[in-house]
Design an enzyme around this catalytic site. Structure first.
Site, PDB file in Angstrom:
ATOM      1  N   TYR A  67       0.827  -1.221   0.000  1.00  0.00           N
ATOM      2  CA  TYR A  67       0.000   0.000   0.000  1.00  0.00           C
ATOM      3  C   TYR A  67       0.854   1.261   0.000  1.00  0.00           C
ATOM      4  CZ  TYR A  67      -4.452  -2.277  -0.104  1.00  0.00           C
ATOM      5  OH  TYR A  67      -5.536  -3.001  -0.530  1.00  0.00           O
ATOM      6  N   HIS A 119     -14.554   3.263  -0.758  1.00  0.00           N
ATOM      7  CA  HIS A 119     -13.519   2.271  -0.431  1.00  0.00           C
ATOM      8  C   HIS A 119     -12.341   2.879   0.321  1.00  0.00           C
ATOM      9  CE1 HIS A 119     -15.222  -0.364  -3.907  1.00  0.00           C
ATOM     10  NE2 HIS A 119     -15.970  -0.391  -2.829  1.00  0.00           N
ATOM     11  N   CYS A 127      -5.339   2.995  13.200  1.00  0.00           N
ATOM     12  CA  CYS A 127      -4.904   1.864  14.027  1.00  0.00           C
ATOM     13  C   CYS A 127      -5.816   0.659  13.769  1.00  0.00           C
ATOM     14  CB  CYS A 127      -4.978   2.267  15.495  1.00  0.00           C
ATOM     15  SG  CYS A 127      -4.677   0.883  16.599  1.00  0.00           S
ATOM     16  N   THR A 197     -15.992   2.507 -14.308  1.00  0.00           N
ATOM     17  CA  THR A 197     -16.061   1.396 -13.355  1.00  0.00           C
ATOM     18  C   THR A 197     -16.606   0.157 -14.059  1.00  0.00           C
ATOM     19  OG1 THR A 197     -17.014   0.581 -11.281  1.00  0.00           O
ATOM     20  CG2 THR A 197     -18.271   2.295 -12.412  1.00  0.00           C
ATOM     21  N   SER A 198     -16.054  -1.005 -13.691  1.00  0.00           N
ATOM     22  CA  SER A 198     -16.523  -2.256 -14.291  1.00  0.00           C
ATOM     23  C   SER A 198     -17.865  -2.674 -13.693  1.00  0.00           C
ATOM     24  CB  SER A 198     -15.492  -3.363 -14.076  1.00  0.00           C
ATOM     25  OG  SER A 198     -15.248  -3.512 -12.687  1.00  0.00           O
TER      26      SER A 198
END
Ligand code: BJW
Ligand code: ZN
Length: 251
Positions: A67, A119, A127, A197-198
């Protein structure tokens, strides 16, 4: 691409427009999509290894490193004409509610406001135990991305547990307030856009159906077919970075 005058007229008179954006919008900024191309993220990484709570429990260094690589790419990317056109639409339409599945901040950097991130975002980790937000240094300069680097996640300043990426993984719920606002803006709008977007990932993929059930016009902007076409009012085939600025010009 020819945009029907009827759609332009509907946008001029619409009280509320809602737009759902996906990875295809940021593709023109150089960020990979998730599916469909050799360069897409899930063609090169197994989501079960990096994008589930279990993956983070099993190998936090791998997941945090991955990430951080994604975050550095997003920081180095710049908003494109599609992002800027959406900001312009927010100024031209009576009300445009913007809902994104993207975890980058390119909408915000293009000047859009009140962006609902279904998302989560790469820039706001928290945390894993107590949820305390973790701040990245504001002076940070994005590194040259290195895909496979393992990095020990930072520790929470409140409870000492590991900090986790601020994104929504498979099997996790969408943040409640974001979802409620997105569902309401889908159900109450006059025109609903799906951009880049799919439409494969739930529950975001259901929003267009909620809008349609309530009588909204539905519009897709995509370079490819998604299988949604027979349930759309308008299918605008082509890149978001070209079609969205054209919409702005026509309004
Ligand atoms: C262009 C373009 C250009 C390219 N111009 N266009 C019901 C049915 C089936 C499954 C499920 C279900 N409910 C839940 C699930 C499971 C799962 C799911 O949906 N799985 C499916 C894949 C089958 N959903 C979840 O787990 C969700 N949680 C949930 O439902 O919680 C309730 C629950 C709790 C407990 C147990 C079970 C359920 C959470 C989903 C989270 C998704 N997270 C990711 C990763 C985020 C972090 C990260 O970035 O790493 O989000 S997955 C990935 O997909 C990412 C994206 O936001 C998301 C959507 O992808 P998107 O944006 O559509 O991109 P692509 O690549 O798929 O498509 C790009 C499109 O752009 C293409 O169409 C191109 O043609 C187009 N394009 N260039 C215009 N220039
Ligand atoms: Zn904590």
């Amino acid at each position: 691409m020819r945009i029907a005058e009827q759609l332009i007229e509907s946008l001029r008179t619409a009280d509320r427009v809602t737009m759902l954006t996906g990875a295809g919008l940021s593709a023109e900024s150089g960020l990979a999509t998730f599916r469909g191309k050799a360069t897409s993220i899930w063609e090169n990484f197994n989501p079960m290894d990096v994008a589930t709570p279990h993956a983070f429990e099993q190998d936090p260094e791998l997941v945090w490193g991955w990430y951080e690589w994604r975050r550095m790419q997003a920081m180095r990317a710049q908003p494109n004409d599609g992002h800027r056109a959406i900001t312009a639409l927010q100024g031209k339409l009576r009300q445009l509610s913007l809902v994104t599945q993207n975890v980058d901040d390119l909408h915000e950097r293009a000047g859009s406001h009140f962006v609902r991130h279904l998302h989560g975002t790469l820039q706001h980790p928290r945390c894993a135990a107590c949820g305390q937000p973790h701040e990245f240094p504001s002076s940070e300069i994005p590194n040259e991305p290195a895909a496979g680097r393992r990095i020990e996640p930072p520790r929470c300043t409140r409870c000492g547990s590991r900090v986790r990426p601020g994104v929504v993984w498979f099997g996790e719920s969408i943040p409640r307030r974001e979802w409620e606002a997105a569902e309401q803006s889908a159900r109450l709008c006059d025109v609903f856009f799906c951009v880049g977007t799919s439409g494969l990932v739930e529950p975001a993929a259901s929003l267009v159906h909620f809008a349609r059930e309530e009588g909204a016009l539905t519009v897709q902007i995509n370079t490819e077919s998604t299988g949604l076409e027979d349930r759309l009012s308008y299918d605008l085939r082509g890149s978001a970075g070209i079609i969205l600025p054209e919409l702005v010009c026509r309004l």
